[in-house]
Design an enzyme around this catalytic site. Structure first.
Site, short mmCIF file in Angstrom:
data_model
loop_
_atom_site.label_atom_id
_atom_site.label_comp_id
_atom_site.label_asym_id
_atom_site.label_seq_id
_atom_site.Cartn_x
_atom_site.Cartn_y
_atom_site.Cartn_z
N ASN A 123 0.87 -1.18 0.00
CA ASN A 123 0.00 0.00 0.00
C ASN A 123 0.90 1.22 0.00
OD1 ASN A 123 -1.74 2.09 0.54
ND2 ASN A 123 -2.30 1.40 2.61
N SER A 148 4.02 -2.06 10.09
CA SER A 148 5.48 -2.12 10.22
C SER A 148 6.06 -3.47 9.83
CB SER A 148 5.92 -1.72 11.64
OG SER A 148 5.52 -0.39 11.93
N LYS A 184 0.03 4.25 -0.16
CA LYS A 184 -0.59 5.45 0.45
C LYS A 184 -0.41 6.64 -0.50
CE LYS A 184 -0.06 3.23 4.84
NZ LYS A 184 0.10 3.32 6.30
N GLY A 227 3.08 2.44 10.61
CA GLY A 227 4.01 3.55 10.42
C GLY A 227 4.79 3.92 11.66
N GLU A 233 -6.62 4.70 8.03
CA GLU A 233 -6.47 6.13 7.73
C GLU A 233 -7.75 6.70 7.12
OE1 GLU A 233 -2.84 5.63 5.54
OE2 GLU A 233 -1.84 5.04 7.40
N GLU A 291 -4.87 -4.84 10.72
CA GLU A 291 -3.87 -3.79 10.88
C GLU A 291 -4.11 -3.06 12.20
OE1 GLU A 291 -2.13 -2.72 6.69
OE2 GLU A 291 -3.53 -1.20 7.39
N HIS A 349 -9.27 1.19 5.09
CA HIS A 349 -7.98 1.36 5.78
C HIS A 349 -8.21 2.27 6.99
CE1 HIS A 349 -3.88 2.56 6.62
NE2 HIS A 349 -3.53 1.45 6.02
#
Ligand code: 13P
Length: 244
Positions: free
Chosen positions: A4, A208, A6, A168, A92, A162, A90
Site C-alpha cells: 500500500n 510495520s 498510500k 508507520g 487512515e 492492521e 484502511h
C-alpha cells in the site's frame, strides 16, 4: 503480499519502481503480489505490470457506477483500467474520512460487482488495546462490515488485520499478538460463514512489516500474507518481503 503506497510516488517514480522490482520477483512462486498505488499512478503501474503476474489495486473506491460525486472514483472505472484489487476501510480512511461500517459494506459490494477483490482492513487503536477491547473492536468491525455479506460475496474477500498502533510506527505487533487477533477473526468467520470459509479466507497482517520481521510473522498459522506500507515503497525491501 500486498503493498500500500498510500499518498507516495508520481507516475515517473512508479515506472522506476517496477523496472527495479520486476526482475527481483521474477522467480517468486506460490505468492500473489499486489501493489496499490495512488489513483494518479494506477495507469503507470498497470502498464508496467502487464504480463508480469503482478496485480494492481486501488486504495479506495466509491459505490455506484457513475454520478455527480465530485472527487470520487468508481469500481467500474477501476475495472476498466485493469485494476484487480481495492483496499477498503484502511484505518487512515476510517480516521480521516469518517468511513463507517455501512460504508464498508457498500464499498465491498461495489468492488465485487466490478470484479475487484476487496482487501478489507480491520484493527484496533492503541487506547482500545490498552483498555482490553481489541476483540470487541474486531467483532464490531466484523459484524458491521463483513457479516452482512452473502456467503458467496464473502468468499471473494481478503481481510487485513492492521492494528492502528503498529502502522508507520515501527512497532510491529509481535507474531503472538498478531496471531491471536488473526485467530479471533478467523473464529468470527467460522461462526458466521462456516468452517470451510474460515479455512479459505486469507487474512493479511499489516503494521510495520519489514524484510527482517516478515518470516516470523508468516510462520504463524493464521497469518496468510502481509499488507505493507512503508517497506513497499522500496523495490528491494518489498521484493525481500515477497521472497521471504
Ligand atoms: P506500515 O507498513 O508503513 O506500517 O503501514 C502499514 C499499512 O497501513 C498498510 O496498509
Amino acid at each position: 503480499m500486498a503493498g500500500n503506497w498510500k499518498m507516495y510516488k508520481t507516475p515517473a517514480d512508479t515506472h522506476a519502481f517496477f523496472e527495479a522490482f520486476k526482475p527481483l520477483v521474477a522467480d517468486a512462486k506460490n505468492v500473489d503480489i499486489v501493489l496499490c498505488p495512488p489513483f494518479a499512478d494506477l495507469h503507470a503501474a498497470i502498464t508496467e505490470t502487464a504480463n508480469s503476474g503482478i496485480a494492481v489495486g486501488a486504495q479506495n473506491l466509491y459505490w455506484g457506477k457513475e454520478g455527480a460525486v465530485t472527487g470520487e472514483v468508481s469500481g467500474h472505472m477501476l475495472q476498466a483500467i485493469g485494476c484487480q484489487y481495492v483496499i477498503i476501510a484502511h484505518s487512515e480512511r476510517r480516521q480521516y474520512f469518517g468511513e463507517s461500517e455501512p460504508d464498508v459494506v457498500r464499498k465491498i459490494e461495489a468492488a465485487l460487482e466490478y470484479g475487484l477483490t476487496p482487501i478489507v482492513c480491520v484493527g484496533e487503536r492503541l487506547e482500545e488495546r490498552e483498555e482490553g477491547r481489541t476483540e470487541e473492536v474486531l467483532a464490531t468491525m466484523f459484524d458491521g462490515g463483513l457479516a452482512p455479506l452473502a456467503a458467496e460475496q464473502f468468499a471473494k474477500v481478503v481481510i487485513a488485520y492492521e492494528p492502528v498502533w503498529a502502522i508507520g510506527t515501527g512497532k510491529t505487533a509481535t507474531p503472538e499478538i498478531a496471531e491471536a487477533a488473526h485467530r479471533f477473526i478467523r473464529g468470527k468467520v467460522a461462526e458466521k460463514f462456516g468452517a470451510d470459509a474460515a479455512a479459505a479466507v486469507r487474512i493479511l497482517y499489516g503494521g510495520s512489516v519489514k524484510p527482517d520481521n516478515v518470516t516470523k510473522l508468516m510462520s504463524e498459522e493464521d497469518i496468510d500474507g502481509a499488507l505493507v506500507g512503508g517497506a513497499s515503497l522500496d523495490p528491494k525491501s518489498f521484493a525481500a518481503i515477497v521472497n521471504f
